[in-house]
Scaffold this active site. Structure first.
Site, PDB file in Angstrom:
ATOM      1  N   TYR A  69       0.863  -1.182   0.000  1.00 41.24           N
ATOM      2  CA  TYR A  69       0.000   0.000   0.000  1.00 41.24           C
ATOM      3  C   TYR A  69       0.897   1.228   0.000  1.00 41.24           C
ATOM      4  CZ  TYR A  69      -3.408   3.470   1.573  1.00 41.24           C
ATOM      5  OH  TYR A  69      -4.211   4.583   1.672  1.00 41.24           O
ATOM      6  N   ASP A 107       9.414   2.417  -0.323  1.00 37.02           N
ATOM      7  CA  ASP A 107       8.398   3.136   0.446  1.00 37.02           C
ATOM      8  C   ASP A 107       8.595   2.756   1.909  1.00 37.02           C
ATOM      9  OD1 ASP A 107       6.257   4.215   1.686  1.00 37.02           O
ATOM     10  OD2 ASP A 107       4.731   3.319   0.389  1.00 37.02           O
ATOM     11  N   LYS A 160       4.869   8.739   8.815  1.00 35.19           N
ATOM     12  CA  LYS A 160       4.573   8.107  10.115  1.00 35.19           C
ATOM     13  C   LYS A 160       5.562   8.491  11.222  1.00 35.19           C
ATOM     14  CE  LYS A 160       1.597   4.738   8.099  1.00 35.19           C
ATOM     15  NZ  LYS A 160       0.292   4.306   8.460  1.00 35.19           N
TER      16      LYS A 160
HETATM   17  C1  LIG Z   1       3.852   2.007   3.299  1.00 37.58           C
HETATM   18  C2  LIG Z   1       2.897   3.155   3.221  1.00 37.58           C
HETATM   19  N1  LIG Z   1       3.056   4.069   2.259  1.00 37.58           N
HETATM   20  C3  LIG Z   1       2.235   5.138   2.148  1.00 37.58           C
HETATM   21  C4  LIG Z   1       1.183   5.308   3.023  1.00 37.58           C
HETATM   22  C5  LIG Z   1       0.286   6.501   2.898  1.00 37.58           C
HETATM   23  O1  LIG Z   1       0.531   7.376   3.944  1.00 37.58           O
HETATM   24  P1  LIG Z   1      -0.575   8.453   4.383  1.00 37.58           P
HETATM   25  O2  LIG Z   1      -1.702   7.673   4.990  1.00 37.58           O
HETATM   26  O3  LIG Z   1       0.154   9.334   5.351  1.00 37.58           O
HETATM   27  O4  LIG Z   1      -0.976   9.169   3.137  1.00 37.58           O
HETATM   28  C6  LIG Z   1       0.986   4.378   4.045  1.00 37.58           C
HETATM   29  C7  LIG Z   1      -0.135   4.529   4.993  1.00 37.58           C
HETATM   30  O5  LIG Z   1      -0.484   3.674   5.742  1.00 37.58           O
HETATM   31  C8  LIG Z   1       1.854   3.272   4.150  1.00 37.58           C
HETATM   32  O6  LIG Z   1       1.695   2.345   5.095  1.00 37.58           O
END
Ligand SMILES: Cc1ncc(COP(=O)(O)O)c(C=O)c1O
Length: 423
Positions: free
Chosen positions: A139, A234, A262
């Site tokens: 994700y 990511d 995060k």
């Molecule tokens: C690995 C990863 N990338 C991107 C995101 C997206 O982040 P945001 O919810 O701050 O837009 C998340 C959110 O859970 C994530 O777990």
């Protein structure tokens, strides 16, 4: 009727599904939080929970960590948003570049989704190609190019590929199973002339917890390098959590670009993408890849991030060793119970993250995660909630520990988890 139940009924008439982000809604109704401190959440009905959701990962130092709150309070006196550069942004960018191996330059944004969207655009601008490759169950936020076979809430609610995404957009996203080096190699060879980027969660935290097989990340690095494709890690979840330098430090594999979020903000909205100078220099106003944000580098989030990262940097490797040991305090008795009682349960854990799956199949990718019995998981979730332990309300999320969890918290949790499992 509890106050949470009442609020949820009203919320559903005002907000889709009663919430502002899908996974927060669970049956029969979610508890509504009034306040939080350390390892605890306190709801509007006066109940208290040991929190292993930690807002889906950011709060590695626990709720209302004094150094972060003090920094934010002091900043509020000086102003919350300027629309001009600040000295603290420069300090934060320097700190990120010092601790994240791939980071030579950085751009601050507000959310993880914005970070991945911008990193992908930078990769496209840099290579002049349009396709990207992602992995099943990873994700990367709620934007069009990556909401294809996505984990997290998208899988929880049975819509891994969302409605509303044009077919011509989805066509430019190639999806490959995680942990299969040969399938990855085949897809790369077939698309090598059009691929701008490969984006991956180096450890997947959005279909429960899935670890990379030995050598898998190295294969991604080698092939992308050979074919001139930008490799994006990511690390929105793993950054500053697995190690100070994230999964790339932990596994010793350095991507071209990295997305962070995060833990970076210690509970305040901030994210970033960072990487090789020659790619980052493509970003406006230095280059021709446009990227912008009113709240980017906002001073409140920046001081929260500085307080968090300085604490983690100054605590050194001991901090991460202790977090791992604390996680073992839950995992070791849990694994013993699974073995002794012959339960059809898999337990995956790494550093301060863990998840269990109700399946007899070892879990190593999206397909094996999907063999898990989600009804059993939700029963387990409910039992824990009754006992005052809050884990994310989905099989397709991960549990997180914070430095605020005490030995008492951990031992109580281990006992609750074992009793919930046995029931
Ligand atoms: C690995 C990863 N990338 C991107 C995101 C997206 O982040 P945001 O919810 O701050 O837009 C998340 C959110 O859970 C994530 O777990």
């Amino acid at each position: 009727m509890t106050k949470s139940e009442e609020l949820f009924e009203k919320a559903k008439t005002l907000m889709p599904g009663g919430v502002n982000s899908p996974v927060r809604a669970f049956q029969p109704y979610p508890f509504f939080t009034e306040r939080a401190k350390g390892s605890r959440l306190f709801d509007v009905d006066g109940k208290e929970y040991i929190d292993y959701c930690l807002a889906y990962g950011p709060l590695i130092l626990g709720h209302t960590y004094p150094k972060i709150i003090d920094a934010v309070a002091a900043q509020l006196e000086n102003g919350s948003l300027f629309g001009t550069p600040t000295e603290q942004e420069v300090e934060l960018a320097e700190l990120i570049c010092n601790v994240v191996p791939s980071a030579e330059m950085v751009r601050l944004v507000s959310t993880g989704g914005e970070a991945t969207m911008s990193a992908i655009r930078a990769a496209r601008g840099y290579t002049g190609e349009k396709k990207i490759l992602k992995f099943e169950g990873c994700y990367h936020g709620a934007h069009d190019y990556v909401l294809v076979k996505a984990g997290s809430g998208a899988t929880t609610f049975g819509m891994p590929t969302s409605l509303g995404i044009p077919e011509e957009t989805a066509r430019n996203t190639i999806v490959v199973p995680f942990n299969y080096a040969e399938k990855f190699e085949k897809a790369v060879k077939e698309n090598k002339d059009d691929l701008a980027a490969v984006i991956v969660e180096p450890v997947i935290g959005n279909i429960g917890l899935v670890l990379p097989k030995t050598g898998f990340l190295e294969t991604l690095r080698e092939l992308t390098e050979n074919y001139g494709i930008v490799l994006i890690f990511d690390e929105v979840i793993t950054g500053f959590r697995l190690a100070l330098g994230g999964a790339q430090e932990y596994y010793g594999v350095t991507p071209d670009l990295t997305t962070l979020g995060k833990v970076l903000g210690g509970g305040f909205p901030i994210a970033a993408f960072a990487g090789k100078e020659e790619i980052m220099k493509m970003i406006a106003p230095a280059g021709k890849v446009y990227q912008a944000g009113t709240y980017s580098g906002n001073p409140v989030s920046v001081v929260a991030a500085l307080a968090t990262l300085k604490f983690l940097r100054d605590s050194g490797k001991d901090f991460y060793a202790k977090m791992e040991k604390n996680c073992e305090a839950i995992i070791t008795p849990l694994k013993k119970t699974v073995r002794d009682c012959n339960l059809k349960v898999q337990v995956n854990n790494l550093a301060s993250m863990f998840q269990l799956f109700f399946t007899e199949t070892p879990v190593c990718d999206y397909a094996t995660v999907k063999t898990s019995d989600t009804n059993k998981f939700m029963k387990y979730h409910k039992k824990l909630l009754e006992k005052g332990v809050f884990i994310p309300p989905s099989q397709f999320e991960t549990c997180f520990l914070s430095a605020a969890h005490s030995n008492d918290d951990l031992n109580t949790t281990a006992a609750c988890v074992i009793s919930a499992l046995q029931k």
